[in-house]
Design a protein around this motif. Sequence first.
Motif, PDB file in Angstrom:
ATOM      1  N   THR A 193      86.329  90.523  35.116  1.00 40.77           N
ATOM      2  CA  THR A 193      84.947  90.271  34.660  1.00 40.77           C
ATOM      3  C   THR A 193      83.898  90.563  35.730  1.00 40.77           C
ATOM      4  O   THR A 193      82.745  90.172  35.574  1.00 40.77           O
ATOM      5  CB  THR A 193      84.791  88.808  34.206  1.00 40.77           C
ATOM      6  OG1 THR A 193      84.940  87.940  35.348  1.00 40.77           O
ATOM      7  CG2 THR A 193      85.821  88.433  33.161  1.00 40.77           C
ATOM      8  N   GLY A 194      84.292  91.232  36.791  1.00 45.53           N
ATOM      9  CA  GLY A 194      83.342  91.480  37.877  1.00 45.53           C
ATOM     10  C   GLY A 194      82.128  92.281  37.469  1.00 45.53           C
ATOM     11  O   GLY A 194      81.058  92.165  38.080  1.00 45.53           O
ATOM     12  N   ARG A 195      82.241  93.090  36.416  1.00 43.97           N
ATOM     13  CA  ARG A 195      81.107  93.903  35.948  1.00 43.97           C
ATOM     14  C   ARG A 195      80.413  93.276  34.745  1.00 43.97           C
ATOM     15  O   ARG A 195      79.538  93.900  34.149  1.00 43.97           O
ATOM     16  CB  ARG A 195      81.602  95.299  35.579  1.00 43.97           C
ATOM     17  CG  ARG A 195      82.217  96.072  36.738  1.00 43.97           C
ATOM     18  CD  ARG A 195      82.824  97.373  36.270  1.00 43.97           C
ATOM     19  NE  ARG A 195      81.826  98.235  35.672  1.00 43.97           N
ATOM     20  CZ  ARG A 195      82.125  99.353  34.995  1.00 43.97           C
ATOM     21  NH1 ARG A 195      83.395  99.705  34.825  1.00 43.97           N
ATOM     22  NH2 ARG A 195      81.169 100.090  34.481  1.00 43.97           N
ATOM     23  N   LEU A 196      80.824  92.069  34.374  1.00 39.87           N
ATOM     24  CA  LEU A 196      80.270  91.432  33.187  1.00 39.87           C
ATOM     25  C   LEU A 196      79.515  90.147  33.493  1.00 39.87           C
ATOM     26  O   LEU A 196      78.696  89.707  32.683  1.00 39.87           O
ATOM     27  CB  LEU A 196      81.393  91.107  32.186  1.00 39.87           C
ATOM     28  CG  LEU A 196      82.370  92.228  31.821  1.00 39.87           C
ATOM     29  CD1 LEU A 196      83.470  91.681  30.935  1.00 39.87           C
ATOM     30  CD2 LEU A 196      81.633  93.361  31.139  1.00 39.87           C
ATOM     31  N   THR A 197      79.799  89.531  34.624  1.00 40.66           N
ATOM     32  CA  THR A 197      79.309  88.177  34.873  1.00 40.66           C
ATOM     33  C   THR A 197      77.810  88.124  35.102  1.00 40.66           C
ATOM     34  O   THR A 197      77.111  87.267  34.554  1.00 40.66           O
ATOM     35  CB  THR A 197      80.040  87.573  36.085  1.00 40.66           C
ATOM     36  OG1 THR A 197      81.446  87.677  35.874  1.00 40.66           O
ATOM     37  CG2 THR A 197      79.665  86.109  36.269  1.00 40.66           C
ATOM     38  N   PHE A 198      77.280  89.038  35.901  1.00 36.76           N
ATOM     39  CA  PHE A 198      75.870  88.994  36.283  1.00 36.76           C
ATOM     40  C   PHE A 198      75.128  90.165  35.650  1.00 36.76           C
ATOM     41  O   PHE A 198      75.478  91.332  35.873  1.00 36.76           O
ATOM     42  CB  PHE A 198      75.712  89.042  37.803  1.00 36.76           C
ATOM     43  CG  PHE A 198      76.250  87.824  38.510  1.00 36.76           C
ATOM     44  CD1 PHE A 198      75.463  86.704  38.685  1.00 36.76           C
ATOM     45  CD2 PHE A 198      77.557  87.805  38.977  1.00 36.76           C
ATOM     46  CE1 PHE A 198      75.959  85.572  39.322  1.00 36.76           C
ATOM     47  CE2 PHE A 198      78.072  86.689  39.615  1.00 36.76           C
ATOM     48  CZ  PHE A 198      77.264  85.563  39.787  1.00 36.76           C
ATOM     49  N   ALA A 199      74.089  89.844  34.858  1.00 35.93           N
ATOM     50  CA  ALA A 199      73.274  90.893  34.247  1.00 35.93           C
ATOM     51  C   ALA A 199      72.415  91.589  35.284  1.00 35.93           C
ATOM     52  O   ALA A 199      72.137  92.792  35.180  1.00 35.93           O
ATOM     53  CB  ALA A 199      72.388  90.301  33.153  1.00 35.93           C
ATOM     54  N   ALA A 200      71.969  90.841  36.301  1.00 35.33           N
ATOM     55  CA  ALA A 200      71.167  91.409  37.388  1.00 35.33           C
ATOM     56  C   ALA A 200      71.935  91.267  38.692  1.00 35.33           C
ATOM     57  O   ALA A 200      72.849  90.446  38.818  1.00 35.33           O
ATOM     58  CB  ALA A 200      69.820  90.699  37.475  1.00 35.33           C
ATOM     59  N   GLU A 201      71.553  92.078  39.653  1.00 40.51           N
ATOM     60  CA  GLU A 201      72.205  92.023  40.955  1.00 40.51           C
ATOM     61  C   GLU A 201      71.989  90.653  41.592  1.00 40.51           C
ATOM     62  O   GLU A 201      70.857  90.188  41.710  1.00 40.51           O
ATOM     63  CB  GLU A 201      71.625  93.116  41.861  1.00 40.51           C
ATOM     64  CG  GLU A 201      72.433  93.388  43.100  1.00 40.51           C
ATOM     65  CD  GLU A 201      73.691  94.214  42.835  1.00 40.51           C
ATOM     66  OE1 GLU A 201      74.490  94.349  43.764  1.00 40.51           O
ATOM     67  OE2 GLU A 201      73.854  94.710  41.703  1.00 40.51           O
ATOM     68  N   PRO A 202      73.058  89.951  41.994  1.00 40.22           N
ATOM     69  CA  PRO A 202      72.901  88.639  42.626  1.00 40.22           C
ATOM     70  C   PRO A 202      72.028  88.716  43.872  1.00 40.22           C
ATOM     71  O   PRO A 202      72.087  89.681  44.632  1.00 40.22           O
ATOM     72  CB  PRO A 202      74.339  88.243  42.977  1.00 40.22           C
ATOM     73  CG  PRO A 202      75.191  89.025  42.043  1.00 40.22           C
ATOM     74  CD  PRO A 202      74.472  90.328  41.845  1.00 40.22           C
ATOM     75  N   SER A 203      71.195  87.687  44.070  1.00 40.49           N
ATOM     76  CA  SER A 203      70.275  87.666  45.194  1.00 40.49           C
ATOM     77  C   SER A 203      70.021  86.213  45.586  1.00 40.49           C
ATOM     78  O   SER A 203      70.645  85.286  45.060  1.00 40.49           O
ATOM     79  CB  SER A 203      68.963  88.357  44.828  1.00 40.49           C
ATOM     80  OG  SER A 203      68.332  87.669  43.757  1.00 40.49           O
TER      81      SER A 203
END
Length: 328
Positions: A193-203
């Motif tokens: 799920t690494g490409r599904l969890t965050f809609a935007a780049e974590p910051s």
Amino acid sequence: MTTLVVVLTDRGRIVDTVEYAVREAREAVSGTQPTVRFVVPAGEGTDALPWPTATDLAARVRTVLADGEFADLPVRVEVVTVLGESPGSRAASLAAQLETDDARVVLLPNLKEFDPAAMRVALDATERESVVVERAPVGRQVVRPPIALARSRRRQLATFGLALGFYLTLGDPTRPFDVATGLVSATVVTLVTGRLTFAAEPSVASLRRLARASVFVPYLLFAVVRANLAMAAVVLHPRLPIEPTVVSVPAPRSRLGRALLANSITLTPGTLTVDVESDALVVHTLTAASRADLEAGALTRAVAWVLDEERPEEQGPETPGTTAEGGA
């Protein structure tokens, strides 16, 4: 045919509707130049849009028509933002705009207020019996963003850390076995799920939202418990004092904000989110107390605070209608 009237909404693909209308008008050219009139209902009602949204939709139609594909049309095109009257009189207002009986009225499949039966009644009342009313064979198409997003190291690390933290929270971080199985589980979750969890780049903003969410969850749980007690009191009351009503609640602009607010409202007994409009959520409320809580806007402000978004307009819910059915 001298006039083709197309009633528009903000649901569906505008390009498909414009293409269909222009194609139909082109095929009808026979010595006279037909007029294609795109009508955007504005005001309040099932098919009408708020004036800013209606104006924006009209501008989008004009932009599509300005494309080279629709240049040098053998038809005259008009885009009208009208019909601000009450829902009951809008069909009659549209019928009154037809200058001739040699016309067609095209209604999109997702229109409810403007249906063929209502338009037929309005046209008969204005002595336009020969006007053709039909549904456009333009299906509703929803363009969704891709589910899988671009792979990045930051997304992978954030997903791994979130999965590992959740696992160790449920287990014992002091036991080597729990730490080892947690690392394995977090690795598997990251790969899947690494490409599904965050809609935007974590910051850094994501960490701030996470910290605020840790405060929001207890607040929401308290609201749920309080609403449960209130509903229990209503059920046990001899007169069962319920007032089922459907109200409109201002919603955040982002999809995440709307989803969070809609689910938070639904989780709270006495209220149920039933639909999402352009700038608001349609909510069924069971009692006056639950409606008063929505009017206070505390939950809406809490969601906006968690996501660090601009708060929706400070206004109470509008009441588009009531229902005799209970049970939210």
